[in-house]
Design a protein around this motif. Structure first.
Motif, PDB file in Angstrom:
ATOM      1  N   ILE A  15      -7.236   6.088   6.527  1.00  0.00           N
ATOM      2  CA  ILE A  15      -6.237   5.712   5.515  1.00  0.00           C
ATOM      3  C   ILE A  15      -6.351   4.216   5.178  1.00  0.00           C
ATOM      4  O   ILE A  15      -6.124   3.811   4.041  1.00  0.00           O
ATOM      5  CB  ILE A  15      -4.802   6.087   5.994  1.00  0.00           C
ATOM      6  N   ALA A  16      -6.779   3.410   6.166  1.00  0.00           N
ATOM      7  CA  ALA A  16      -6.775   1.952   5.955  1.00  0.00           C
ATOM      8  C   ALA A  16      -7.823   1.532   4.929  1.00  0.00           C
ATOM      9  O   ALA A  16      -7.492   0.939   3.890  1.00  0.00           O
ATOM     10  CB  ALA A  16      -7.002   1.225   7.270  1.00  0.00           C
ATOM     11  N   GLY A  17      -9.092   1.860   5.199  1.00  0.00           N
ATOM     12  CA  GLY A  17     -10.136   1.442   4.261  1.00  0.00           C
ATOM     13  C   GLY A  17      -9.907   2.052   2.893  1.00  0.00           C
ATOM     14  O   GLY A  17     -10.072   1.381   1.863  1.00  0.00           O
ATOM     15  N   LEU A  18      -9.527   3.321   2.859  1.00  0.00           N
ATOM     16  CA  LEU A  18      -9.302   3.997   1.576  1.00  0.00           C
ATOM     17  C   LEU A  18      -8.236   3.264   0.775  1.00  0.00           C
ATOM     18  O   LEU A  18      -8.413   2.942  -0.405  1.00  0.00           O
ATOM     19  CB  LEU A  18      -8.914   5.461   1.813  1.00  0.00           C
ATOM     20  N   THR A  19      -7.097   2.974   1.427  1.00  0.00           N
ATOM     21  CA  THR A  19      -5.993   2.325   0.712  1.00  0.00           C
ATOM     22  C   THR A  19      -6.386   0.921   0.257  1.00  0.00           C
ATOM     23  O   THR A  19      -6.143   0.545  -0.905  1.00  0.00           O
ATOM     24  CB  THR A  19      -4.757   2.221   1.627  1.00  0.00           C
ATOM     25  N   LEU A  20      -7.024   0.169   1.138  1.00  0.00           N
ATOM     26  CA  LEU A  20      -7.303  -1.237   0.814  1.00  0.00           C
ATOM     27  C   LEU A  20      -8.289  -1.371  -0.347  1.00  0.00           C
ATOM     28  O   LEU A  20      -8.355  -2.418  -0.992  1.00  0.00           O
ATOM     29  CB  LEU A  20      -7.797  -1.975   2.070  1.00  0.00           C
ATOM     30  N   GLY A  21      -9.039  -0.287  -0.622  1.00  0.00           N
ATOM     31  CA  GLY A  21      -9.954  -0.329  -1.775  1.00  0.00           C
ATOM     32  C   GLY A  21      -9.364   0.281  -3.038  1.00  0.00           C
ATOM     33  O   GLY A  21      -9.957   0.180  -4.113  1.00  0.00           O
TER      34      GLY A  21
END
Ligand SMILES: Cc1cc2nc3c(=O)[nH]c(=O)nc-3n(C[C@H](O)[C@H](O)[C@H](O)COP(=O)(O)OP(=O)(O)OC[C@H]3O[C@@H](n4cnc5c(N)ncnc54)[C@H](O)[C@@H]3O)c2cc1C
Length: 461
Positions: free
Chosen positions: A139-145
């Motif tokens: 969820i982190a990398g997906l959201t931050l991009g």
């Protein structure tokens, strides 16, 4: 890395709630294994955090000792930015807790959670927020991009649903970023990638979804691809926001609803989800089966969580992967001809080219409303080169690069930061687009020395 004294490691171990993994220890090989098997990095230590306080300890140590620092969320990043050579990896994979408040329709979820963790927690209440299409993504990398998937036409990008984030900054401070607290940081997190700190907790807005949704696949042979893609283009232009249809060109996997003679042949797959009452969706999706003569079809009402996992078997960990992507404002006939040509020369049975249909709510915010700038992208295309043996690296990578070049004249020039590979440093500015300079200013304020640089990096202004 600059030598980390043994005493410092002992001190860290004594204060951590989580643990440390060093080269040679039994957990080391597993810790350095991420989704893309072409990434082969050897960090000097992993700090497997279990609390925000653990993350603060790790960030402080990395900064004070001048270590290269990488942050691992779900480990899916194609460029391998979850790992670094010789430095420290803050591994968040034990921080996955989620808490839903159905009354306010909010979820808070820790920075190491996967999409499956988020969907399981929110669907227990018949709620969801738009995320990606593969449940093992972080969820982190997906959201931050930025983040997009089946619900995005209706409810926007993942970042459009972000309410707040808890961040450990380069200074080791824990701050809450939201529209009213550190608003500059909050804006930058919504598309600025991992540049601004370690996000230990995200808070998202939720929407009623399912838990049963109309979804599925309609499969046509490649011989009908041009007509199918032309009809697809007309259809998507008029589709309501609730209906999301992606097109995927590849060799047919051995799916049970496809006749055995179709397995391994080139096909065009229309994949769909209707984010509303399935009864209302049924007549809307019916025309998708009339674009030609399908060789197979599996469309029905099924749990949203099942659809979110439907592509997992094709996207398992451990294969070698190389991507190239473009954004498109429209799909030209010339692009269809090019795609069809390249699908005729697939270098491995697992390679594919897909067009994710954005549009709808993803395009309504202004390009500077969040760090993610590509509000002109109707479609995101990914050339997904995927194969098993290192001996095929050169052939498969060349195919992806050649198609990327051949399809460039039809694209907007923008790029989705989460699809950039390690060798695409020249596209980083295009990924942040018109928001780059503002991002560089926020970077200077929160990370002037660029501690967080193992990412699609923004140079501090
Ligand atoms: C099979 C597959 C399917 C995908 N499908 C989609 C899709 O449908 N839609 C979509 O939008 N994207 C999709 N993606 C792309 C995905 O969004 C990116 O790969 C993303 O980087 C994955 O995030 P992660 O946390 O798993 O990755 P990681 O490799 O762990 O991290 C990615 C980047 O984020 C940083 N980072 C990770 N966690 C944190 C944190 N907590 N705080 C600060 N920085 C952090 C890392 O340092 C790194 O730079 C897909 C990827 C794969 C491999």
């Amino acid at each position: 890395m600059s030598q980390l004294p043994a005493a410092k490691i002992q001190e860290l171990k004594a204060r951590l709630k989580g643990d440390v993994v060093l080269p040679g220890e039994p957990a080391y090989e597993e810790a350095r294994t991420i989704w893309n098997a072409t990434i082969d990095k050897h960090p000097a230590l992993f700090v497997r955090c279990t609390t925000t306080a653990d993350v603060v300890l790790a960030v402080n140590l990395a900064r004070e000792q001048g270590l290269t620092l990488a942050v691992r969320g779900g480990g899916h990043n194609i460029a391998g930015n979850a790992l670094c050579d010789d430095g420290m990896v803050i591994d968040l994979s034990r921080m996955k807790a989620a808490k839903v408040d159905p009354a306010t329709r909010r979820v808070t979820i820790e920075g190491g959670a996967l999409l499956a963790d988020l969907d399981a927690a929110t669907q227990a209440h018949g709620l969801a927020t738009p995320v990606g299409i593969n449940s093992t993504t972080g969820i982190a990398g997906l959201t931050l991009g930025g983040g997009f998937g089946w619900l995005s036409r209706k409810y926007g990008l993942t970042v459009d649903n972000l309410e707040s984030a808890e961040v450990v900054t380069a200074a080791g401070e824990v701050v809450r970023a939201s529209a009213t607290e550190h608003p500059d940081l909050f804006w930058a997190l919504k598309g600025g990638s991992g540049n601004f700190g370690v996000v230990t907790r995200f808070e998202f807005r939720l929407h009623p979804v399912g838990p049963e949704v109309l979804s599925g696949l309609i499969v046509y042979p490649l011989s009908q691809a041009k007509t199918v893609l032309q009809r697809y283009r007309e259809f998507v232009a008029k589709a309501p926001d609730e209906l999301s249809v992606w097109s995927v060109l590849r060799k047919a996997p051995p799916l049970p609803f496809l006749p055995p003679e179709v397995h391994g042949t080139e096909v065009v797959v229309l994949a769909l989800l209707y984010a509303g009452d399935p009864k209302k969706g049924e007549p809307l999706v019916a025309p998708l089966s009339t674009f030609g003569t399908p060789v197979g079809k599996f469309v029905g009402v099924q749990p949203y969580t099942a659809w979110q996992q439907a592509f997992d078997p094709l996207l398992t960990h451990g294969a070698r992967n190389y991507w190239k992507s473009h954004n498109f404002a429209k799909l030209d006939d010339g692009l269809f001809d090019t795609v069809i040509d390249y699908i005729g020369t697939l270098p491995s049975p697992q390679c594919e080219i897909f067009f994710g249909a954005l549009g709808g709510a993803t395009m309504r915010p202004a390009p500077d409303s969040a760090a993610y700038p590509h509000r002109d992208a109707q479609f995101v295309m990914n050339v997904h080169g995927r194969w098993e043996n290192a001996a095929d690296d050169e052939r498969c990578i060349r195919w992806a690069r050649d198609f990327f070049k051949a399809s460039a004249p039809f694209a907007t020039g923008g790029a989705y930061v989460n699809f950039l590979t390690a060798d695409e440093g020249d596209r980083v500015r295009a990924a942040y687009g018109s928001n780059y300079d503002r991002l560089a200013g926020v970077k200077r304020k929160y990370d002037a020395k660029n501690l967080f640089h193992v990412n699609q990096n923004i140079t501090p202004a």
